[in-house]
Design an enzyme around this catalytic site. Structure first.
Site, short mmCIF file in Angstrom:
data_model
loop_
_atom_site.label_atom_id
_atom_site.label_comp_id
_atom_site.label_asym_id
_atom_site.label_seq_id
_atom_site.Cartn_x
_atom_site.Cartn_y
_atom_site.Cartn_z
N ARG A 140 -2.32 -4.50 5.66
CA ARG A 140 -2.46 -3.48 4.62
C ARG A 140 -2.27 -4.15 3.27
O ARG A 140 -1.21 -4.68 2.97
CB ARG A 140 -1.42 -2.36 4.82
CG ARG A 140 -1.50 -1.31 3.72
CD ARG A 140 -0.45 -0.22 3.86
NE ARG A 140 -0.43 0.57 2.64
CZ ARG A 140 0.66 0.88 1.93
NH1 ARG A 140 1.84 0.47 2.34
NH2 ARG A 140 0.56 1.57 0.83
N HIS B 23 -2.15 1.35 -5.71
CA HIS B 23 -0.73 1.06 -5.50
C HIS B 23 -0.08 0.82 -6.85
O HIS B 23 0.47 -0.27 -7.12
CB HIS B 23 -0.56 -0.13 -4.55
CG HIS B 23 0.78 -0.19 -3.87
ND1 HIS B 23 0.92 -0.30 -2.51
CD2 HIS B 23 2.04 -0.17 -4.38
CE1 HIS B 23 2.22 -0.35 -2.20
NE2 HIS B 23 2.91 -0.28 -3.33
N GLU C 178 2.38 6.41 -2.23
CA GLU C 178 3.59 7.06 -2.70
C GLU C 178 3.44 7.83 -4.03
O GLU C 178 4.00 7.44 -5.05
CB GLU C 178 4.72 6.03 -2.83
CG GLU C 178 5.07 5.36 -1.52
CD GLU C 178 6.29 4.44 -1.61
OE1 GLU C 178 6.85 4.13 -0.55
OE2 GLU C 178 6.68 4.06 -2.73
N ASN D 187 5.71 5.99 4.75
CA ASN D 187 6.65 4.94 4.34
C ASN D 187 8.06 5.47 4.54
O ASN D 187 8.44 6.48 3.94
CB ASN D 187 6.44 4.58 2.88
CG ASN D 187 5.13 3.83 2.64
OD1 ASN D 187 4.39 3.55 3.57
ND2 ASN D 187 4.85 3.51 1.38
N TYR E 245 12.17 4.34 4.64
CA TYR E 245 13.22 3.36 4.41
C TYR E 245 14.60 3.91 4.75
O TYR E 245 15.45 3.18 5.24
CB TYR E 245 13.20 2.89 2.95
CG TYR E 245 12.00 2.03 2.64
CD1 TYR E 245 11.99 0.68 2.98
CD2 TYR E 245 10.87 2.55 2.03
CE1 TYR E 245 10.89 -0.13 2.71
CE2 TYR E 245 9.76 1.76 1.76
CZ TYR E 245 9.78 0.42 2.11
OH TYR E 245 8.69 -0.37 1.85
N GLU F 19 4.87 1.47 5.71
CA GLU F 19 5.93 0.59 5.20
C GLU F 19 7.23 0.93 5.90
O GLU F 19 7.56 2.10 6.08
CB GLU F 19 6.14 0.76 3.69
CG GLU F 19 5.03 0.22 2.81
CD GLU F 19 5.31 0.41 1.33
OE1 GLU F 19 6.50 0.48 0.94
OE2 GLU F 19 4.34 0.50 0.55
#
Length: 451
Positions: free
Chosen positions: A77, A121, A166, A294, A296, A354
């Site tokens: 990616r 991005h 995002e 994504n 985290y 991610e």
């Protein structure tokens, strides 16, 4: 140890982003982006770091493709820098920029690696920011023009596209909190909400263009989402949690899958809500083929007792392990998130686009990096991903963040997320123990976990 097998055909990949790795900021006709401007503004980025050189990927891309090949991954990616393609944001195409990505795509395919391209991005051409950036509705047409150019050039070979990365981050951090480019601040949520609405309109309008230029393409969008738990069982904390979920998660999911912003949040925002014109929500809800996720960390939420605070919630730091970003290590949150998305939104497919962690890494004299905490992080999160698949989540792939240490936005080069260590003085790349583990996982299509 238990061996958890993934479904046949599961996609193993690694991820990067253009401004974080490419460098060559003024070479071959590339225009200035908002991150060039922001990073060169004193006091905005840790240590005054910029992406002028970054990982010098622009010149070292063939070697970096070999890093991917050595990982045994089947996918990569990457993102395209808009200002490399259209230096002024619109109009004249920079063929040298197009050629760079075209050559990179060919090299990936020759090495058996499928490209997954993120079209935006965060590195908006500065010329468009000068006109208002994502606050100007006309940027929708500018974005579609850019997408038409690059998908027209690469769409014969690239069949996996993400429109945005995002939206929450670049709208809130860029237009209200001021900690990301373009560094604007506001006491009102209106700029972030307006920017989000225009981003989502651009997303919806770009989808048919991508599909026309890239027949058979799979098109999605990448969201950063945070499953959340209440700090206590008190009703006030539960109410705060509902608000937080609306602010951070539902505002970005409901329009895509339900064709509307959450009613409770629209009521809360009132006059600050974005201006929605006839047909907007139908465009935004143009069906996607997949959702990029994504993940985290989770959030733990309590009621905010400070009545002057901008929002009625506050975050709590529970006891546990934290990364260098001060994010809790909480693998179970990934399972909870994937299950929630499956139950509430029924996406046709999902990719973890991610997932990773910043820790302090030490390069030994022998050229090794024993990043045991990152190894444990990957094992734990992949175990939960496999568990979610077992329980019905349509998860089709996993992209580790990141292929290598890189420019971590406002943190500069102070945070290392990579599974390859980068010596920024020499630009030499070193496999961390996490990269060796990930290569084994990708080869076996399985992860070993305790219990």
């Amino acid at each position: 140890m238990t061996l958890r097998k993934f479904p046949e055909g599961f996609v193993w990949g690694a991820a990067t982003a253009s401004y974080q790795i490419e460098g060559a900021a003024t070479e071959d006709g590339r225009g200035t982006s908002i991150w060039d401007t922001f990073s060169h503004t004193p006091g905005k980025v840790h240590n005054g770091d910029t992406g002028d050189v970054a990982n010098d990927h622009y010149h070292r891309w063939k070697d970096d493709v070999q890093l991917l090949k050595n990982l045994n991954v089947s996918a990569y990616r990457l993102s395209v820098a808009w200002s490399r393609i259209l230096p002024q944001g619109r109009g004249t195409v920079n063929e040298a920029g197009v050629d760079f990505y075209s050559s990179l795509i060919d090299e990936l395919l020759e090495n058996g690696i499928t490209p997954y391209i993120t079209l935006y991005h965060w590195d908006l051409p500065q010329t468009l920011q000068d006109e208002g950036g994502w606050l100007r509705r006309g940027i929708v047409d500018d974005y579609v023009e850019y997408v038409d150019v690059i998908t027209g050039a690469l769409g014969d070979r690239v069949k996996n596209w993400f429109t945005f990365n995002e939206p929450w981050v670049f709208t809130w951090l860029g237009y209200v909190m001021g900690v990301h480019a373009p560094g604007l601040t506001s006491n009102s949520p209106a700029p972030a909400l307006t920017a989000t609405h225009h981003c989502y309109l651009a997303h919806g309008k770009a989808i048919p263009v991508i599909r026309q230029n890239s027949p058979g393409a799979q098109v999605g969008i990448v969201t950063n989402l945070s499953p959340a738990d209440p700090a206590t069982a008190k009703p006030a904390d539960q109410q705060a949690l509902t608000f937080y979920d609306g602010w951070f998660n539902r505002w970005y999911l409901d329009p895509l899958f339900r064709g509307s912003y959450p009613a409770d949040m629209l009521a809360y925002y009132g006059a600050n809500a974005p201006k929605i014109e006839a047909g907007d929500m139908a465009i935004i809800a143009t069906p996607i083929d997949c959702l990029g996720v994504n993940y985290y960390s989770r959030s733990v939420i309590k009621a905010n007792e400070d009545e002057s605070a901008p929002f009625p919630f506050a975050s709590v730091h529970p006891e546990g392990e934290y990364t260098e970003m001060d994010w809790e290590v909480y693998p179970k949150g990934l399972y909870n998130l994937l299950k929630r998305l499956t139950t509430d939104y029924s996406p046709p497919a999902m990719y973890i686009t991610e997932n990773g962690a910043a820790f302090i890494d030490v390069l030994t004299p022998e050229g090794e990096i024993h990043d045991d905490r990152r190894v444990a992080y990957l094992r734990g999160h992949l175990a939960e991903a496999e568990h979610a698949i077992e329980d019905g989540a349509p998860l089709k792939g996993y992209f580790v963040w990141s292929l290598m240490d890189n420019y971590e936005w406002a943190e500069g080069y102070s945070k290392r997320f990579g599974i390859h260590y980068v010596d920024y003085e020499t630009q030499q790349r070193y496999m961390k123990d996490s990269a060796k583990l990930y290569a084994q996982i990708a080869k076996q299509n399985a992860v070993e976990t305790e219990g």
